[in-house]
Design a protein around this motif. Structure first.
Motif, PDB file in Angstrom:
ATOM      1  N   GLY A   9       0.844  -1.199   0.000  1.00  0.00           N
ATOM      2  CA  GLY A   9       0.000   0.000   0.000  1.00  0.00           C
ATOM      3  C   GLY A   9       0.873   1.241   0.000  1.00  0.00           C
ATOM      4  N   THR A  10       0.575   2.162   0.901  1.00  0.00           N
ATOM      5  CA  THR A  10       1.359   3.397   1.030  1.00  0.00           C
ATOM      6  C   THR A  10       2.411   3.288   2.128  1.00  0.00           C
ATOM      7  OG1 THR A  10      -0.295   4.320   2.541  1.00  0.00           O
ATOM      8  CG2 THR A  10      -0.542   4.827   0.196  1.00  0.00           C
ATOM      9  N   HIS A  11       2.689   2.063   2.564  1.00  0.00           N
ATOM     10  CA  HIS A  11       3.573   1.836   3.704  1.00  0.00           C
ATOM     11  C   HIS A  11       4.861   1.139   3.253  1.00  0.00           C
ATOM     12  CE1 HIS A  11      -0.266   2.707   5.467  1.00  0.00           C
ATOM     13  NE2 HIS A  11      -0.767   1.578   5.013  1.00  0.00           N
ATOM     14  N   GLN A  12       5.895   1.350   4.038  1.00  0.00           N
ATOM     15  CA  GLN A  12       7.201   0.790   3.692  1.00  0.00           C
ATOM     16  C   GLN A  12       7.943   0.419   4.962  1.00  0.00           C
ATOM     17  OE1 GLN A  12       9.452   3.182   0.914  1.00  0.00           O
ATOM     18  NE2 GLN A  12      11.345   2.690   1.965  1.00  0.00           N
ATOM     19  N   ILE A  13       8.639  -0.708   4.917  1.00  0.00           N
ATOM     20  CA  ILE A  13       9.480  -1.146   6.030  1.00  0.00           C
ATOM     21  C   ILE A  13      10.823  -1.569   5.444  1.00  0.00           C
ATOM     22  CG2 ILE A  13       9.766  -2.832   7.893  1.00  0.00           C
ATOM     23  CD1 ILE A  13       6.700  -3.054   8.026  1.00  0.00           C
ATOM     24  N   HIS A  14      11.905  -1.146   6.096  1.00  0.00           N
ATOM     25  CA  HIS A  14      13.215  -1.601   5.634  1.00  0.00           C
ATOM     26  C   HIS A  14      14.152  -1.846   6.809  1.00  0.00           C
ATOM     27  CE1 HIS A  14      14.059   2.780   5.853  1.00  0.00           C
ATOM     28  NE2 HIS A  14      15.292   2.390   6.088  1.00  0.00           N
ATOM     29  N   HIS A  15      15.110  -2.732   6.565  1.00  0.00           N
ATOM     30  CA  HIS A  15      16.105  -3.106   7.559  1.00  0.00           C
ATOM     31  C   HIS A  15      17.352  -2.274   7.363  1.00  0.00           C
ATOM     32  CE1 HIS A  15      19.513  -5.740   8.900  1.00  0.00           C
ATOM     33  NE2 HIS A  15      18.802  -5.647   9.993  1.00  0.00           N
ATOM     34  N   GLU A  16      17.896  -1.791   8.472  1.00  0.00           N
ATOM     35  CA  GLU A  16      19.181  -1.084   8.460  1.00  0.00           C
ATOM     36  C   GLU A  16      20.120  -1.825   9.399  1.00  0.00           C
ATOM     37  OE1 GLU A  16      18.617   3.066   9.373  1.00  0.00           O
ATOM     38  OE2 GLU A  16      17.259   3.359   7.681  1.00  0.00           O
ATOM     39  N   PRO A  17      21.145  -2.465   8.843  1.00  0.00           N
ATOM     40  CA  PRO A  17      22.079  -3.217   9.682  1.00  0.00           C
ATOM     41  C   PRO A  17      22.730  -2.322  10.728  1.00  0.00           C
ATOM     42  CG  PRO A  17      22.404  -3.708   7.360  1.00  0.00           C
ATOM     43  CD  PRO A  17      21.462  -2.553   7.426  1.00  0.00           C
ATOM     44  N   PRO A  18      23.043  -2.833  11.887  1.00  0.00           N
ATOM     45  CA  PRO A  18      22.917  -4.242  12.197  1.00  0.00           C
ATOM     46  C   PRO A  18      21.558  -4.636  12.793  1.00  0.00           C
ATOM     47  CG  PRO A  18      24.088  -3.157  13.981  1.00  0.00           C
ATOM     48  CD  PRO A  18      23.789  -2.105  12.944  1.00  0.00           C
ATOM     49  N   ASP A  19      20.833  -3.720  13.416  1.00  0.00           N
ATOM     50  CA  ASP A  19      19.692  -4.145  14.229  1.00  0.00           C
ATOM     51  C   ASP A  19      18.551  -3.119  14.288  1.00  0.00           C
ATOM     52  OD1 ASP A  19      20.994  -2.219  15.697  1.00  0.00           O
ATOM     53  OD2 ASP A  19      21.101  -3.392  17.549  1.00  0.00           O
ATOM     54  N   VAL A  20      18.270  -2.482  13.164  1.00  0.00           N
ATOM     55  CA  VAL A  20      17.190  -1.486  13.127  1.00  0.00           C
ATOM     56  C   VAL A  20      16.218  -1.849  12.007  1.00  0.00           C
ATOM     57  CG1 VAL A  20      16.601   0.950  12.763  1.00  0.00           C
ATOM     58  CG2 VAL A  20      18.657   0.353  14.050  1.00  0.00           C
ATOM     59  N   LEU A  21      14.931  -1.768  12.334  1.00  0.00           N
ATOM     60  CA  LEU A  21      13.878  -1.910  11.338  1.00  0.00           C
ATOM     61  C   LEU A  21      13.122  -0.586  11.336  1.00  0.00           C
ATOM     62  CD1 LEU A  21      12.995  -4.334   9.548  1.00  0.00           C
ATOM     63  CD2 LEU A  21      11.055  -4.590  11.098  1.00  0.00           C
ATOM     64  N   VAL A  22      13.033   0.041  10.159  1.00  0.00           N
ATOM     65  CA  VAL A  22      12.365   1.331  10.032  1.00  0.00           C
ATOM     66  C   VAL A  22      11.059   1.110   9.281  1.00  0.00           C
ATOM     67  CG1 VAL A  22      12.496   3.680   9.111  1.00  0.00           C
ATOM     68  CG2 VAL A  22      14.555   2.577  10.008  1.00  0.00           C
ATOM     69  N   ALA A  23       9.957   1.467   9.932  1.00  0.00           N
ATOM     70  CA  ALA A  23       8.628   1.346   9.327  1.00  0.00           C
ATOM     71  C   ALA A  23       8.075   2.748   9.117  1.00  0.00           C
ATOM     72  CB  ALA A  23       7.709   0.544  10.244  1.00  0.00           C
ATOM     73  N   SER A  24       7.704   3.051   7.882  1.00  0.00           N
ATOM     74  CA  SER A  24       7.112   4.354   7.556  1.00  0.00           C
ATOM     75  C   SER A  24       5.682   4.107   7.094  1.00  0.00           C
ATOM     76  CB  SER A  24       7.905   5.047   6.453  1.00  0.00           C
ATOM     77  OG  SER A  24       9.213   5.301   6.894  1.00  0.00           O
ATOM     78  N   PHE A  25       4.745   4.605   7.886  1.00  0.00           N
ATOM     79  CA  PHE A  25       3.337   4.410   7.583  1.00  0.00           C
ATOM     80  C   PHE A  25       2.727   5.732   7.154  1.00  0.00           C
ATOM     81  CE2 PHE A  25       4.356   1.195  10.854  1.00  0.00           C
ATOM     82  CZ  PHE A  25       4.106   0.063  10.096  1.00  0.00           C
ATOM     83  N   LYS A  35      -1.668  -6.850   9.402  1.00  0.00           N
ATOM     84  CA  LYS A  35      -1.249  -8.255   9.315  1.00  0.00           C
ATOM     85  C   LYS A  35       0.079  -8.366   8.568  1.00  0.00           C
ATOM     86  CE  LYS A  35      -5.706 -10.594   9.627  1.00  0.00           C
ATOM     87  NZ  LYS A  35      -6.687 -11.430   8.919  1.00  0.00           N
ATOM     88  N   ARG A  36       0.220  -7.610   7.501  1.00  0.00           N
ATOM     89  CA  ARG A  36       1.470  -7.630   6.721  1.00  0.00           C
ATOM     90  C   ARG A  36       2.628  -7.065   7.549  1.00  0.00           C
ATOM     91  NH1 ARG A  36       4.990 -10.084   3.995  1.00  0.00           N
ATOM     92  NH2 ARG A  36       6.008  -8.930   2.352  1.00  0.00           N
ATOM     93  N   ALA A  37       2.381  -5.954   8.247  1.00  0.00           N
ATOM     94  CA  ALA A  37       3.440  -5.354   9.066  1.00  0.00           C
ATOM     95  C   ALA A  37       3.899  -6.322  10.154  1.00  0.00           C
ATOM     96  CB  ALA A  37       2.960  -4.041   9.681  1.00  0.00           C
ATOM     97  N   VAL A  38       2.969  -6.953  10.851  1.00  0.00           N
ATOM     98  CA  VAL A  38       3.333  -7.894  11.913  1.00  0.00           C
ATOM     99  C   VAL A  38       4.066  -9.105  11.330  1.00  0.00           C
ATOM    100  CG1 VAL A  38       2.395  -9.465  13.671  1.00  0.00           C
ATOM    101  CG2 VAL A  38       1.547  -7.105  13.511  1.00  0.00           C
ATOM    102  N   GLU A  39       3.647  -9.554  10.160  1.00  0.00           N
ATOM    103  CA  GLU A  39       4.351 -10.647   9.492  1.00  0.00           C
ATOM    104  C   GLU A  39       5.811 -10.250   9.231  1.00  0.00           C
ATOM    105  OE1 GLU A  39       4.098 -13.292   5.378  1.00  0.00           O
ATOM    106  OE2 GLU A  39       2.956 -11.442   5.519  1.00  0.00           O
ATOM    107  N   ILE A  40       6.013  -9.036   8.741  1.00  0.00           N
ATOM    108  CA  ILE A  40       7.369  -8.546   8.467  1.00  0.00           C
ATOM    109  C   ILE A  40       8.161  -8.411   9.765  1.00  0.00           C
ATOM    110  CG2 ILE A  40       8.700  -6.556   7.633  1.00  0.00           C
ATOM    111  CD1 ILE A  40       6.308  -6.172   5.589  1.00  0.00           C
ATOM    112  N   TYR A  41       7.535  -7.918  10.821  1.00  0.00           N
ATOM    113  CA  TYR A  41       8.221  -7.820  12.113  1.00  0.00           C
ATOM    114  C   TYR A  41       8.735  -9.194  12.550  1.00  0.00           C
ATOM    115  CZ  TYR A  41       5.940  -3.203  12.671  1.00  0.00           C
ATOM    116  OH  TYR A  41       5.492  -1.913  12.525  1.00  0.00           O
ATOM    117  N   GLY A  42       7.898 -10.218  12.375  1.00  0.00           N
ATOM    118  CA  GLY A  42       8.299 -11.576  12.737  1.00  0.00           C
ATOM    119  C   GLY A  42       9.422 -12.101  11.866  1.00  0.00           C
TER     120      GLY A  42
END
Length: 136
Positions: A9-25, A35-42
């Motif tokens: 959709g209009t949302h984006q999630i990306h990984h930044e090494p070593p240990d950061v996940l950035v979610a932009s909603f 559901k998709r965001a939680v799936e990605i978190y897992g």
């Protein structure tokens, strides 16, 4: 972690090494989006716990999506969470989720609310430093 970036959709999630996940909603987050965001978190947690930077200032969360996030996120996935641009309602919800994670057994689950992405990255760096001092 194989995949480094996800868009839905209009949302984006990306990984930044070593240990950061950035979610932009951006815009409304419905149940399917959450559901998709939680799936990605897992998926991201399969490589170990991480700091979540959630840029939520230009988003809204539908009630069923909020319940899904609360019921399906796992404390062990996160080292901490920092929300960027949250209004009072979003801050209240973020605090409720953090309390829930604390009550499920994770003794240290840090949550912070900041206004800018720069402040979020500063917070993550401070948390890393505090963790190193404790373990070192």
């Amino acid at each position: 972690m194989q995949q480094q970036e996800w868009k839905f959709g209009t949302h984006q999630i990306h990984h930044e090494p070593p240990d950061v996940l950035v979610a932009s909603f951006s815009g409304m987050l419905n149940l399917e989006d959450m559901k998709r965001a939680v799936e990605i978190y897992g998926i991201a947690a399969q490589s170990g716990p991480y700091y979540l930077i959630a840029n939520i200032g230009s988003s809204q969360l539908q009630a069923e999506a909020r319940r899904y996030l609360s019921d399906n996120s796992r404390a062990e996935w996160f080292k901490g969470c920092v929300y960027v641009g949250a209004d009072m309602v979003q801050q209240t919800f973020g605090k409720v989720i953090s309390l829930g994670m604390f009550l499920t057994g994770k003794t240290e689950f840090r949550t912070e609310f900041v206004k800018t992405m720069a402040e979020a990255y500063t917070w993550v760096a401070q948390q890393r430093g505090a963790h190193l001092r404790k373990s070192g």
